[in-house]
Design an enzyme around this catalytic site. Structure first.
Site, PDB file in Angstrom:
ATOM      1  N   GLY A  86       0.849  -0.814   0.183  1.00 52.63           N
ATOM      2  CA  GLY A  86      -0.355   0.011   0.044  1.00 52.63           C
ATOM      3  C   GLY A  86       0.771   1.398  -0.270  1.00 52.63           C
ATOM      4  N   CYS A  87      -0.199   2.014   0.402  1.00 57.20           N
ATOM      5  CA  CYS A  87       0.691   3.918   0.490  1.00 57.20           C
ATOM      6  C   CYS A  87       2.098   3.293   0.926  1.00 57.20           C
ATOM      7  CB  CYS A  87       0.600   4.773   1.027  1.00 57.20           C
ATOM      8  SG  CYS A  87       1.319   6.423   1.600  1.00 57.20           S
ATOM      9  N   PHE A  88       3.832   3.427   0.828  1.00 59.24           N
ATOM     10  CA  PHE A  88       4.761   2.794   1.570  1.00 59.24           C
ATOM     11  C   PHE A  88       5.340   3.736   2.775  1.00 59.24           C
ATOM     12  CE2 PHE A  88       6.371   4.315  -2.822  1.00 59.24           C
ATOM     13  CZ  PHE A  88       7.135   6.303  -2.345  1.00 59.24           C
ATOM     14  N   TRP A  89       5.126   4.664   2.315  1.00 61.31           N
ATOM     15  CA  TRP A  89       5.610   5.595   3.573  1.00 61.31           C
ATOM     16  C   TRP A  89       5.999   4.936   5.402  1.00 61.31           C
ATOM     17  CZ3 TRP A  89       2.023  10.309   1.489  1.00 61.31           C
ATOM     18  CH2 TRP A  89       2.953  10.792   1.121  1.00 61.31           C
ATOM     19  N   PRO A  91       4.690   1.930   6.172  1.00 61.60           N
ATOM     20  CA  PRO A  91       4.977   0.489   6.398  1.00 61.60           C
ATOM     21  C   PRO A  91       6.727   0.462   6.410  1.00 61.60           C
ATOM     22  CG  PRO A  91       3.092   0.144   4.709  1.00 61.60           C
ATOM     23  CD  PRO A  91       3.760   2.588   4.914  1.00 61.60           C
TER      24      PRO A  91
END
Length: 307
Positions: A86-89, A91
């Site tokens: 998903g949005c990588f920031w 995780p």
């Protein structure tokens, strides 16, 4: 320039004014990507020629081996894995806090075509080829691949679009690729059969297993994103409050007038906020520093002793 008209000769007004200037200057630094990028830190050489300490290079944090033997051993145990989460920031930051994970790099992966140009954040957002991915470097002595898959599922933030797909990427050309594909498949089957409801009620069925073609490291402003934004947000709030006049009673209690670079304090806070916001916008629009990371580049950076 700092100009202060003091009501008394005590040291308190000087300290207060210096503190305000220090906070304002830090916001300018916090708005600069250069402030956030750590330079290479030379390792300390011991008498026996071995190295110790930490090094930061290319956004990766790691411990250096103490000697040639441990370096060779570490080379065999330090591995890479890539996931669409998903949005990588968030995780990427969450994974980095787990034991055995040495570094995370956010980027783009999952495009089957080899003829397309390198992606950018915009082409990923408006396209349907690439996935926002997190490449993990981990120590296999501490963290096994199956446990890493549990972390992947726990910390992912998947969405409906291809950009935010939940994907386990398998590097089929890696000597460990076949084993990892087997482990990932068995892990998914067992998870589905267990019928245990994970948090957020996500289904293990959404997880895809795909071959890793190419991994592109995302623009630098995406690396350690929340670490940067928390600091920027803190100083942004300070400047907004300062511009609103909230600090005026405190300032007036210790000094008759305070001006920074010949600007009234409220005006200076407004100007500093606009400069910081403008820089962040330019950073977002002009950044084009996407580059492909070859197989083993991230792991090699971990073991690089600076020689």
């Amino acid at each position: 320039m700092l100009t202060v008209d003091m009501r008394s000769h005590s040291s308190s007004p000087c300290l207060a004014s210096a503190f305000i200037l220090f906070m304002s200057q830090l916001n300018v630094l916090a708005s600069s990507s250069a402030f956030m990028l750590l330079p290479s830190i030379p390792s300390r050489r011991r008498g026996d020629g071995s190295t110790s300490g930490k090094m930061a290079r290319g956004g990766l944090f790691y411990l250096q081996p103490h000697d040639e033997t441990s370096s060779c051993t570490a080379l065999k145990t330090i591995k890479e894995a890539t996931f669409g989460m998903g949005c990588f920031w968030e995780p990427a930051e969450s994974l980095l806090k787990q034991p055995g994970i040495l570094a995370t790099t956010v980027g783009y992966a999952g495009c089957a075509s080899t003829n397309k140009p390198p992606p950018t954040y915009d082409t990923v957002c408006f396209g349907n080829d690439y996935v926002e991915a997190v490449q993990v470097v981990y120590d296999d002595n501490i963290l096994k691949y199956e446990q890493l898959l549990d972390y992947f599922f726990e910390f992912q933030k998947p969405g409906i679009k291809r950009q935010y797909a939940s994907v386990i990427f398998i590097d089929e050309e890696n000597e460990d690729g076949r084993e990892e594909a087997k482990i990932a498949t068995e892990w998914k089957v067992k998870a589905i059969e267990s019928k245990v409801k994970p948090k957020d009620n996500l289904s293990y069925d959404i997880v895809q297993i795909e071959p890793l073609t190419r991994f592109y490291k995302a623009e630098e402003y995406h690396q350690r994103y929340w670490e940067k934004q928390r600091l920027r947000a803190f100083f942004g709030i300070i400047l907004i409050v300062g511009a609103s006049g909230t600090f005026d009673p405190v300032i007036d209690a210790v000094v008759d007038d305070i001006s920074l670079f010949r600007l009234h304090f409220d005006t200076f806070c407004n100007a500093a906020f606009l400069v910081g916001a403008g820089w962040m916008l330019l950073e977002r629009l002009l950044a084009r520093d996407v580059r492909e990371l070859k197989r083993g580049d991230s792991a090699a950076s971990i073991l690089d002793t600076g020689n």
